[in-house]
Design an enzyme around this catalytic site. Structure first.
Site, PDB file in Angstrom:
ATOM      1  CE  LYS A  93      -3.960  -1.978   2.570  1.00  0.00           C
ATOM      2  NZ  LYS A  93      -4.937  -1.879   3.552  1.00  0.00           N
ATOM      3  CG  ASP A 111      -7.408  -0.234   4.208  1.00  0.00           C
ATOM      4  OD1 ASP A 111      -8.015  -1.313   3.763  1.00  0.00           O
ATOM      5  OD2 ASP A 111      -6.538   0.275   4.076  1.00  0.00           O
TER       6      ASP A 111
END
Ligand code: NDP
Length: 306
Positions: free
Chosen positions: A89, A125
């Site tokens: 990420k 997220d």
């Protein structure tokens, strides 16, 4: 080809599938439930809308040193969207042609959308966390006193989300001081008057620093294994209002057990996983996250039970 096998860079180099392809990259990736979630949601929406009949989601085992090549091959191979999980990420952040403004402060992307000029990066997220807290605990980050455990990638995204949604205060607790200080430094320009404090779990007098009725969020990986220590002894806190653990496998960590035994409402990270996935699919397909989340939740529970 089915959606099930764990694919590699070699498979990607000779990719020639005709339909719309999506992928998740990780290392390791074998235990990811994202393919099950996304393919179930795609099958569900395809029943009403034939445009989605040839959409499939694949998983690729990609070690960090191969990420640049994988992103290039995925773009060249015509993939429409990509999810990134551990450890990609943050690594991918600097390789985007553009990054969604909301994802910039976290310095991490988990959802990539194909554009002619390259990959456009998003981070779902934080949305997943906020949606899960609302769904499972009836709590909003806005106005909450948040006690956030951890200072890694997940904590970074959660902390940014807390500040962007204007929590009342944010207390970060992490065992390694240097990692805690790096996160505090990153958050300082985003705080906008919200009190942000950092503590080590060993720094004695917690009660003096912490608000009662806080929302405790575990964003450490302590609890993944049965032998892990508790990320925080709940006895040192004034009674929290709720405890959320981002870990979903095992479904009940020692921290959640400790909270439940004190009568504190708890939730694990499954709904967060589901909602970040549903938001990613919304970015790729335009189908609203609320439409696909139920099918994803059912598929995720079934995959985890296997
Ligand atoms: P990182 O490796 O980036 O960070 C790990 C964090 O956990 C660090 O703060 C580290 O502290 C802390 N930690 C590790 N072991 C211990 C321990 N034994 N005791 C106390 N603290 C510990 O991981 P991520 O931030 O990417 O992920 C963290 C967790 O969040 C994982 O369990 C992951 O599965 C979960 N997650 C869940 C999601 C969901 O959708 N539900 C989404 C993203 C993550 P230190 O700095 O001291 O090393």
């Amino acid at each position: 080809m089915t959606a099930d096998p764990v694919l590699t860079l070699d498979d990607l180099a000779k990719w020639s599938r005709a339909g719309v392809s999506l992928a998740v990259l990780g290392h390791p990736i074998r235990h990811s439930v994202s393919p099950a979630m996304h393919n179930a949601a795609l099958a569900d929406v395809a029943r009403d809308d034939v445009r989605f009949a040839d959409w499939r989601y694949f998983r690729f085992e990609v070690p960090p040193e191969d990420l640049p090549r994988a992103l290039e091959l995925l773009h060249r191979g015509g993939f429409h969207g990509v999810n990134l999980t551990v450890p990609h990420k943050v690594l991918a952040f600097g390789r985007m042609a553009a990054v969604d403004p909301a994802a910039r402060p976290a310095g991490a992307v988990n959802t990539l959308l194909r554009r002619a000029d390259g990959w456009h990066g998003f981070n779902t997220d934080g949305y997943g966390l906020a949606a899960a807290l609302r769904e499972n605990l009836g709590r909003d980050l806005a106005g909450a006193h948040v006690v956030l455990l951890g200072a890694g990638g997940a904590a970074r995204g959660a902390a940014v989300e807390c500040l962007q949604r204007r929590c009342a205060s944010l207390t970060l607790i992490n065992r390694t001081r240097t990692n805690l200080d790096s996160l505090l430094e990153l958050l300082a320009p985003l705080a906008g008057g919200i009190p942000v404090t950092g503590l080590e779990p060993t720094s004695g007098d917690f009660a003096r620093h912490l608000p009662a009725g806080a929302l405790v969020i575990n964003a450490t990986s302590a609890g993944l294994k049965a032998t892990d220590p508790l990320p925080l002894d709940l006895n040192v806190l004034p009674a929290p209002a709720a405890v959320f653990d981002m870990i979903y496998n095992p479904p009940e960590t020692a921290l959640l057990r400790a909270a439940a035994s004190r009568g504190i409402p708890t939730a694990n990270g499954l709904a967060m996983l589901v909602h970040q996935g549903a938001k990613a699919l919304e970015i790729w397909s335009g189908v609203s996250a609320s439409r696909t989340a139920p099918a994803m939740a059912t598929a995720a529970r079934a995959a985890l039970a296997r």
